[in-house]
Design a protein around this motif. Structure first.
Motif, PDB file in Angstrom:
ATOM      1  N   VAL A 297       4.508 -14.290 -11.496  1.00 58.85           N
ATOM      2  CA  VAL A 297       4.734 -13.664 -10.542  1.00 58.85           C
ATOM      3  C   VAL A 297       4.827 -12.180 -10.531  1.00 58.85           C
ATOM      4  O   VAL A 297       4.821 -11.807 -11.929  1.00 58.85           O
ATOM      5  N   LYS A 298       5.061 -11.526  -9.469  1.00 60.93           N
ATOM      6  CA  LYS A 298       5.168 -10.113  -9.522  1.00 60.93           C
ATOM      7  C   LYS A 298       6.219  -9.479  -8.457  1.00 60.93           C
ATOM      8  O   LYS A 298       6.130 -10.249  -7.595  1.00 60.93           O
ATOM      9  N   GLN A 299       7.099  -8.442  -8.955  1.00 63.75           N
ATOM     10  CA  GLN A 299       7.829  -7.857  -7.784  1.00 63.75           C
ATOM     11  C   GLN A 299       7.075  -6.986  -7.227  1.00 63.75           C
ATOM     12  O   GLN A 299       6.344  -5.994  -7.928  1.00 63.75           O
ATOM     13  N   VAL A 300       6.947  -6.880  -6.048  1.00 60.45           N
ATOM     14  CA  VAL A 300       6.310  -5.702  -5.189  1.00 60.45           C
ATOM     15  C   VAL A 300       7.063  -5.117  -4.021  1.00 60.45           C
ATOM     16  O   VAL A 300       7.925  -5.636  -3.725  1.00 60.45           O
ATOM     17  N   PRO A 301       6.685  -3.690  -3.798  1.00 60.52           N
ATOM     18  CA  PRO A 301       7.552  -3.338  -2.681  1.00 60.52           C
ATOM     19  C   PRO A 301       7.149  -3.891  -1.305  1.00 60.52           C
ATOM     20  O   PRO A 301       5.944  -4.067  -1.339  1.00 60.52           O
ATOM     21  N   GLU A 302       8.003  -3.922  -0.390  1.00 63.22           N
ATOM     22  CA  GLU A 302       7.709  -4.480   1.019  1.00 63.22           C
ATOM     23  C   GLU A 302       7.368  -3.217   1.674  1.00 63.22           C
ATOM     24  O   GLU A 302       7.936  -2.115   1.882  1.00 63.22           O
ATOM     25  N   VAL A 303       6.249  -3.521   2.211  1.00 61.25           N
ATOM     26  CA  VAL A 303       5.399  -2.017   2.932  1.00 61.25           C
ATOM     27  C   VAL A 303       5.164  -2.432   4.345  1.00 61.25           C
ATOM     28  O   VAL A 303       4.657  -1.563   4.924  1.00 61.25           O
ATOM     29  N   THR A 304       5.303  -3.475   4.998  1.00 55.40           N
ATOM     30  CA  THR A 304       5.105  -3.795   6.359  1.00 55.40           C
ATOM     31  C   THR A 304       5.429  -2.625   7.092  1.00 55.40           C
ATOM     32  O   THR A 304       4.828  -2.341   8.226  1.00 55.40           O
ATOM     33  N   ASP A 305       6.948  -2.291   6.938  1.00 52.61           N
ATOM     34  CA  ASP A 305       7.446  -1.293   7.945  1.00 52.61           C
ATOM     35  C   ASP A 305       7.895  -0.051   7.453  1.00 52.61           C
ATOM     36  O   ASP A 305       8.547   0.598   8.014  1.00 52.61           O
ATOM     37  N   ALA A 306       7.400   0.003   6.212  1.00 51.72           N
ATOM     38  CA  ALA A 306       7.953   1.386   5.382  1.00 51.72           C
ATOM     39  C   ALA A 306       7.059   2.634   5.730  1.00 51.72           C
ATOM     40  O   ALA A 306       5.714   2.196   5.983  1.00 51.72           O
ATOM     41  N   GLU A 307       7.591   3.639   5.624  1.00 51.11           N
ATOM     42  CA  GLU A 307       7.109   4.740   5.809  1.00 51.11           C
ATOM     43  C   GLU A 307       6.658   5.232   4.624  1.00 51.11           C
ATOM     44  O   GLU A 307       7.530   6.038   3.752  1.00 51.11           O
ATOM     45  N   LEU A 308       5.451   5.305   4.040  1.00 51.27           N
ATOM     46  CA  LEU A 308       5.171   5.398   2.579  1.00 51.27           C
ATOM     47  C   LEU A 308       5.216   6.950   2.298  1.00 51.27           C
ATOM     48  O   LEU A 308       4.554   7.542   3.180  1.00 51.27           O
ATOM     49  N   GLU A 309       5.582   7.407   1.140  1.00 56.22           N
ATOM     50  CA  GLU A 309       5.798   8.719   0.637  1.00 56.22           C
ATOM     51  C   GLU A 309       5.156   8.723  -0.796  1.00 56.22           C
ATOM     52  O   GLU A 309       5.404   8.255  -1.371  1.00 56.22           O
ATOM     53  N   ILE A 310       4.202   9.997  -0.839  1.00 54.16           N
ATOM     54  CA  ILE A 310       3.747   9.999  -2.156  1.00 54.16           C
ATOM     55  C   ILE A 310       4.041  11.140  -2.873  1.00 54.16           C
ATOM     56  O   ILE A 310       4.599  12.345  -2.232  1.00 54.16           O
ATOM     57  N   ASN A 311       4.301  11.163  -4.148  1.00 52.06           N
ATOM     58  CA  ASN A 311       5.012  12.641  -4.820  1.00 52.06           C
ATOM     59  C   ASN A 311       3.832  13.578  -4.959  1.00 52.06           C
ATOM     60  O   ASN A 311       2.693  13.723  -4.639  1.00 52.06           O
ATOM     61  N   ARG A 312       4.418  14.733  -4.918  1.00 54.59           N
ATOM     62  CA  ARG A 312       3.483  16.075  -4.833  1.00 54.59           C
ATOM     63  C   ARG A 312       2.584  16.057  -5.810  1.00 54.59           C
ATOM     64  O   ARG A 312       1.544  16.471  -5.414  1.00 54.59           O
TER      65      ARG A 312
END
Lengths: 676, 263
Positions: free
Chosen positions: B7-22
């Protein structure tokens, strides 16, 4: 000659009677033991101090039948006839024993009165019993069931009392005493016997029949619904005990889900069906009724903890018999909206909504049969602290342009903390009520703030679902946050948050040391608005000529008895006519959103509860339906659309209505008003 | 029937506003909520269902930091019996082969009849780890499994194929399956349930204990390297309709008709 009574006149051998009596008492005690052995399995985390209020309830609800009269005078009178007749005859019989064993006092004038009194009591009992048969089988009162037990119990009682009269008639026919006419029913019956010898010959036989029936009745009591004679007073006495907190940590896997009080409540139920009449789920044609649930729970518990389970073959037989019967489907407990209407009408205070919550907690713990949408909701609650699958960031978006102080960004909160709530924060329709409330608070210049995106869920949703671990976590988060920002005064949008903070937290907080307990006061916004109207801060300059009706949210009305506050605010606006729906105040009809139904699949119903409610609002002829709960608002707004009432009826939160009234412009020389 | 589930732990992304580092190397994770990978949740449920029907033991394995214990606790609360966590140190920037190497070394000494993984992860979406792991173990495998029937020394699985067709495959045991969503209804895990399993010890291991060298895992051992992360550009095609309500409705209906929305 002084009137007197002879006991065991021409009865032999008397020891047989005592033997039968002993057998009856043993059978009775065993039945009682079976019930008590269920009761002691229920969770009990409270001491039971003596309560005068309990005693007074016992008198009012038990002896005077206050709650049986409520809404059904016929049932109340019928029950009182039976109750007083039964109790009086019971006391009369006890007096005979005292007269026989202790002190001979049934003589002279007192005996005359005694005899006449017993005749009246016997007639009352007979009349009550016949009336009950008429109600159930001729009038066919809809809420009454017609199970075999229902008939058996009444017929049994009737046989006892009629055989008693018959025995008396025979005795008087044989004795021909001059004071017999005071025993007027028996005297009248005795006139049917011309020959005293014939009566004397028949008398002992009938005496034994009567004795056998009476003792049989005593033995039968714990095995049928007559057990309410003992359980109902216990239930009524316990009613005003404070709710008990049972933290998840302290539960063991062997613990029963129900509390001892639930179990006593179940035993007090006589299946009278008042709950079925008022249940909004039953009313919408859903396959749920509080009565079915209670009967199912009671039968299950009795089978599970019955002392005869010691004999396994008996258990197997009972289980086999039960499974072939097809009882209540436990999945149906998700239908309950926890609206509390059933408790309100229950003569013996059966708190179905609490028992349902505890039954749910078992299913939640096992995890296998949780409805899938609810599973999703609970996961969201855990992850995002709200049921709407939105990130925490979005919680404060409704107020972005309103410049409301965020207490979680200050050292110490100053003023009122507006606890917005999950639904009011997230749902687009409900957000409007928050904006209106903020507008009103600014209008009356009351300093207030919110907890911004850090506001957690109060735990109500988890609590209703029986996910008590999550509820306790969220409660702790909330209390900790209030404490951190020194929040002392809280006002909520939602009656659900209000009820949870006001009525669910204290029992849990009381378990903590005093310095760690929560220290805040909570009000629903309707209470605040009423206060503002009263002190004169909130007043309306211009009339608003409109007819409105008000929908009482369950968690504001029935749960917290806030019926007048919203109505006083509405009627404080000049020009407004408030009309009431068929179901109002304590009798209000649930919108169908409570008990986490908002977050579940549409369950199989003939018609949606909210549509039934909106039709009632339409029938009043009102132009606006006002409510004071975000869930009611959403449910009723949807129902307005699905019933095509969009052009005739508006649904508004009280805040929106108040804001509208405050925004009116007075146009000189014109009667009409318009919105700014 | 002993079963291992990865198994793996993953971030919930359905409703998240993703941001990427610089630098464009990583997605910012501060505001994200984490949970068990959806496919893995079905895999754990399937393992527990098989265990409940046929007996045996379920072991769950994850590769990640300490926070990933939550995923293991969730699986234990669902009915798994043992849990192993491989510490992620040394595995950063591993590709699917590197992750599979780690899992392989951790499970090869665990006796099992069945190895289940989710068909893919909802974060990176490679859908490779389960199959690579099966190759390393040298056992037969099937992907996108939507049904499992246990036989004598064999299993029959249903695989999801395109356009609503299924393939039925019989395989010898031990076998590896990658589980597709919808195979079952994963049970709800309550806080009470998690509290009950809090005393179960989670076995800890790491790349060193497993005897893995830097050349096999991490960025060095990877044949795939991430160049740069970026958010997809906002696409064209949005059109704001104007006019009265009726006009807007009419235009909307026309657009739906033109695009073939109504047949």
């Amino acid at each position: 000659m002084t009137p007197f009574r002879t006991s065991y006149w021409h009865i032999e051998p008397v020891w047989v009677f005592y033997l039968l009596a002993a057998v009856a008492v043993v059978v009775f005690l065993f039945g009682l033991f079976a019930h008590v052995s269920v009761w002691v399995r229920g969770i009990r985390r409270q001491t039971l101090p003596f309560s005068w209020r309990g005693i007074s309830n016992l008198f009012l609800d038990g002896f005077l039948g206050r709650r049986i009269f409520k809404g059904d005078i016929a049932a109340g009178t019928m029950h009182l006839l039976i109750l007083w007749g039964f109790l009086g005859l019971f006391v009369g019989t006890v007096l005979i024993s005292v007269d026989y064993w202790v002190y001979h006092f049934l003589k002279g004038a007192f005996y005359i009165w005694y005899s006449a009194g017993l005749e009246i009591l016997g007639l009352m009992l007979t009349a009550g019993l016949i009336w009950s048969l008429i109600r159930r089988y001729l009038q066919r009162v809809p809420r009454l069931e017609r199970r075999f037990e229902d008939l058996a119990v009444v017929v049994f009682l009737l046989l006892v009392v009629l055989s008693g009269f018959a025995v008396e008639g025979l005795r008087l026919a044989a004795q021909r005493q001059e004071w017999a006419r005071w025993s007027f029913v028996g005297h009248w019956l005795s006139l049917l016997w011309v020959h005293p010898q014939g009566a004397l010959a028949a008398y002992p036989y009938l005496w034994w029949v009567h004795a056998f029936l009476s003792l049989g009745l005593i033995a039968f009591i714990p095995y049928c619904k007559l057990f309410h004679i003992l359980a109902a007073p216990t239930s009524i006495y316990l009613e005003n005990q404070p709710p008990q907190a049972i933290p998840v940590e302290t539960r063991s896997p062997d613990d029963e889900v129900f509390s001892y009080r639930d179990m006593i409540f179940f035993d007090a139920c006589t299946r009278c069906g008042r709950c079925v009449e008022v249940c909004p789920s039953t009313g919408a044609g859903e396959p749920f009724s509080p009565r079915d649930f209670i009967v199912w729970a009671r039968e299950n518990l009795l089978r599970k903890y019955h002392p005869l389970n010691y004999f396994t073959w008996l258990t197997r037989w009972a289980n086999h018999r039960h499974t072939s019967e097809q009882g209540f489907d436990p999945q149906k407990i998700w239908h309950c909206t926890t609206c509390r209407a059933c408790l309100d009408v229950c003569p013996v205070y059966v708190a179905t909504q609490d028992a349902i919550r505890q039954a749910r907690s078992k299913i939640i713990e096992e995890g296998i049969q949780v409805p899938s949408l609810l599973t999703q909701t609970l996961k969201n609650l855990y992850k995002y602290d709200n049921p709407w699958e939105a990130t925490k960031k979005k919680r404060a978006q409704w107020s972005q342009d309103l410049e409301i102080p965020d207490f979680s960004e200050t050292e110490e909160a100053e003023g009122l903390c507006y606890f917005v709530g999950c639904t009011t924060s997230m749902d687009i329709r409900a957000q409007k009520l928050a904006r209106s409330f903020a507008w009103i608070l600014k209008h009356v210049q009351i300093p207030f703030g919110t907890l911004g995106k850090r506001e957690p869920c109060c735990g109500d949703i988890a609590r209703r679902a029986g996910e008590d671990g999550l509820f306790e976590k969220q409660m702790e988060d909330c209390v900790e946050l209030f404490d951190r920002y020194r929040i002392r005064e809280v006002v909520t949008s939602s009656p659900h948050c209000f009820n949870t903070l006001q009525n669910e937290y204290p029992a849990f907080q009381a378990l903590k040391p005093p310095e760690e307990q929560a220290n805040f006061q909570v009000r629903h916004y309707t209470q605040l608005l009423r206060e503002l109207v009263k002190v004169g801060s909130l007043w309306f300059e211009n009339p608003l000529h409109v007819t409105v009706t008000y929908h009482d949210p369950c968690y504001l009305g029935r749960y917290n008895q806030v019926f007048d506050a919203p109505r006083e605010v509405i009627t404080a606006i000049p020009g407004v006519t408030l009309v009431e729906m068929a179901h109002n105040r304590a009798n209000s009809l649930c919108c169908g959103g409570g008990g986490d139904r908002v977050w579940q699949e549409n369950l199989d119903a003939d018609v949606k509860m909210a549509e039934i409610r909106i039709r009632e609002a339409e029938a009043t002829g009102a132009e606006i339906l006002i409510t004071a709960c975000p869930l009611c608002l959403i449910m009723l707004e949807d129902a307005r659309k699905t019933t095509s009432l969009e052009h005739t009826l508006q649904v508004m939160d009280l805040n929106e209505f108040v804001q509208m009234a405050l925004s009116l412009e007075h146009i000189p020389g014109e009667q009409s008003v318009r919105r700014r | 029937m002993n079963i291992v589930v990865c198994v793996k732990q993953v971030p919930e992304v359905t409703d998240a506003e993703l941001e990427i580092n610089r630098e464009g190397t990583e997605i910012l994770k501060e505001d994200l909520e984490f949970d068990i990978n959806e496919w893995d949740n079905y895999a754990v449920e399937e393992a527990v269902l098989i265990k409940e029907a046929h007996g045996g033991k379920v072991t769950v394995v994850t590769l990640g930091d300490e926070d990933c214990e939550d995923v293991l606790r969730t699986a234990l609360a669902m009915g798994a019996d043992e849990a192993i966590r491989i510490d992620e140190q040394g595995f950063e920037f591993s590709d699917a082969a590197g992750i599979a190497q780690g899992l392989y070394h951790a499970v090869r000494d665990v006796p099992f009849d069945l190895l289940l993984t989710g068909a893919q992860g909802s974060d990176d979406g490679w859908a490779q780890v389960g199959l690579t792991l099966a190759e390393l173990l040298g056992i037969s495998y099937a992907s996108l499994v939507v049904g499992v029937e246990i036989g004598e020394g064999t299993i029959t699985v249903h695989r999801e194929l395109e356009s609503n067709t299924q393939e039925k495959v019989e395989m010898p045991l031990p076998a590896a399956l990658t589980i597709q969503t919808g195979i079952n209804n994963p049970r709800y895990v309550s806080i009470m349930g998690i509290q009950k399993v809090r005393r179960i010890e989670i076995k800890e291991t790491g790349s060193k204990e497993l005897g893995l060298s830097e050349a096999e895992i991490g960025s060095q051992g990877s044949s795939v390297a991430s160049q740069k992360l970026s958010l997809p550009p906002v696409g064209e095609g949005a059109e704001i309709l104007t006019g009265s309500l009726d006009e807007i409705c009419e235009k909307t209906a026309q657009i739906i008709r033109d695009k073939g929305g109504v047949m």
